[in-house]
Scaffold this active site. Sequence first.
Site, short mmCIF file in Angstrom:
data_model
loop_
_atom_site.label_atom_id
_atom_site.label_comp_id
_atom_site.label_asym_id
_atom_site.label_seq_id
_atom_site.Cartn_x
_atom_site.Cartn_y
_atom_site.Cartn_z
N ARG A 54 0.77 4.34 0.79
CA ARG A 54 -0.26 5.76 1.22
C ARG A 54 0.07 5.26 2.76
NH1 ARG A 54 -4.61 2.62 3.04
NH2 ARG A 54 -5.25 1.36 1.56
N ASN A 68 1.18 -1.59 -0.02
CA ASN A 68 0.10 0.28 0.21
C ASN A 68 0.76 1.28 0.04
OD1 ASN A 68 -2.45 -1.00 0.17
ND2 ASN A 68 -2.22 -2.03 2.24
#
Length: 649
Positions: free
Chosen positions: A297, A295
Amino acid sequence: MFKSVLIANRGEIACRIIKTCDRLNIQTIAVFSDADYEAKHTQLADLAIRIGPSNPAESYLNIDTIIAAAKKSGAEAIHPGYGFLSENPDFAQTVENNGIKFIGPDPEMIRLMGLKDQAKRIAQNAGVPVLQGYKAKNISKEKLLEEANRIGYPILLKAVAGGGGKGIRRINNETEFFAGFDQASKEAQLAFGNTEMMIEKFITRPRHIEVQVFGDNFGNRIHLFERDCSIQRKNQKLIEEAPAPNITTQVKEFLYEAALKLANAIDYKGAGTVEFIADASDEINVDKIWFLEMNTRLQVEHTVTEQITGLDLVEWQLRVANNEPLPLSQERVQIQGHSIEARICSEAVLEGYLPSIGKVNKVMLAENLRVENSIETWNSITPFYDSLLAKLIATGTTREQAIKELSKGMRQSEFGGIKTNLNLLVGIIDTPEFIHGDINTGFLDDYLPFPQQSEPPSNSVLILAAAAVVDFYLLQRRNWKTGFSHWHCHRQTIALNRSNIQYDLEVSFFNSNTFNLRFADAISKCQLTPRGLFIGLENVSHKVYVHNSQVSVYETGLWEFSFARKEFDHLDESRTSNLIISQVPGLLKLVNCKEGKTVSKGEILAYVEAMKMEFTLAAPSDCVIEKVFATNNSLIKAGEKIAQLSANN
């Protein structure tokens, strides 16, 4: 440092980012849809700009509108938060093309890691182990079925794009494949605008462990230790903790090394999370750990990493985006204590985690915990966004202390007017298995399964549930005299509801401390003592929790009851009549629902989109659609009629 930052998100993450920006004297610009006009993040920010209607496709997912808001406000940078556009490389590129700094990795890194099959190839080339699976461009579902048969069941069907547990189905055999494919690809289209699917071997007792990594523009990359996110429902995380329990130092070092191998392979910059799946069928070792996804983020669960390291990860994101080196080197980052996060969601656990929509008339959150919250009294919960209300984070010098503090804090917390999963969360962390760290992604099915709908509760379960209701709503609030008859004990009826069946228990008060509970032929004497409520049942050690209009009893599974019959009337009607009725509020998508059309049993008639999930409405039998009450793309309420059916003669 930046003078102003626009936050292209909403909810608790927007509020969280604002806190750090305020501390760093950075002006914050919030954006909001019509549904969020009075939302907390708009009140906390220095400036708030409307970006469109409530539907996220027209507001929080509208790149042009967000860029226009950034230009209008003079924002120097945009923080995407998580969800929405946070892992959209086109958004990141558009931000940079407009001379605004994107607070996150470079668009190319987001693109490389955004598709799970491509990310797996990169990980494999970097020497990181990956699970057996299959993906090819524009592959047909028939070819995927062939590969599933070759790999062997169970397998996971997974959306190639996105995350957050969307577009994933476990397939146990060949007969489940096509229905599962259609459901998962439809959900993926709704969440990510991409229907491509892949398959992956399913580990029957998996642990979900992830490593937080950080990189800067000067070639520095470090890890910030691991988190365990194994407690999940419907492939979405419920409870996360750091560090991960019951894994060896050797396994931890393997995870850190593998995460940094991948980050170095793509010259990663900013905050990222490398996720792994581990086989927990017995002791975890390095031969039973595989890369899952990355991911690009900030994660929802970043808070537990902050708690054990004493760092502010949002500040680190801002500094890296401002072309500053990482604040600390690897050897200077240390673990102190243990931290656990629980996600409070607005959902009806009893009804299969259906979204709970409505106005919040009470917010009470624990004072002994770190709280990340965006909901205040009289805010409305709408069907347009996900169900996360707040996060409660407990930290202690030991895991045992963190569990104790979290349990205490959750019992002090409440969201009134809507249904939440608070009872479920309390039950999870109170189980001996969780306390001992015996966790996996199937934890709820293993240790807190829902009894079958047809399985009746025992008398002891009903008496415990009713006693908890009496204690909480009558004794503690001193209104036990309500509803009495002259010359007799004060009496009331406690009506408990489960699966559309009502159980009436009679409570007879002798005084403010003593009462009898009767169900059928079973009678139990209950007494309020200085040590709590004593219930006259033999060999009973079950745990009972009350929140709002729900009471939960844990006895070889989770028994949930509601107090109010009216809350389930629409379910009764939909299951016993010839009407198709929505059980959730949301956006209606009619499919094969036309007057006069003949449909077969199980044929999908409509979808209802609510809280980033999709709920299907199917024909209960072979029939003819006699009348359609609703219109396509309209907002409907729970209990609203969609269509009337007649028998197919």
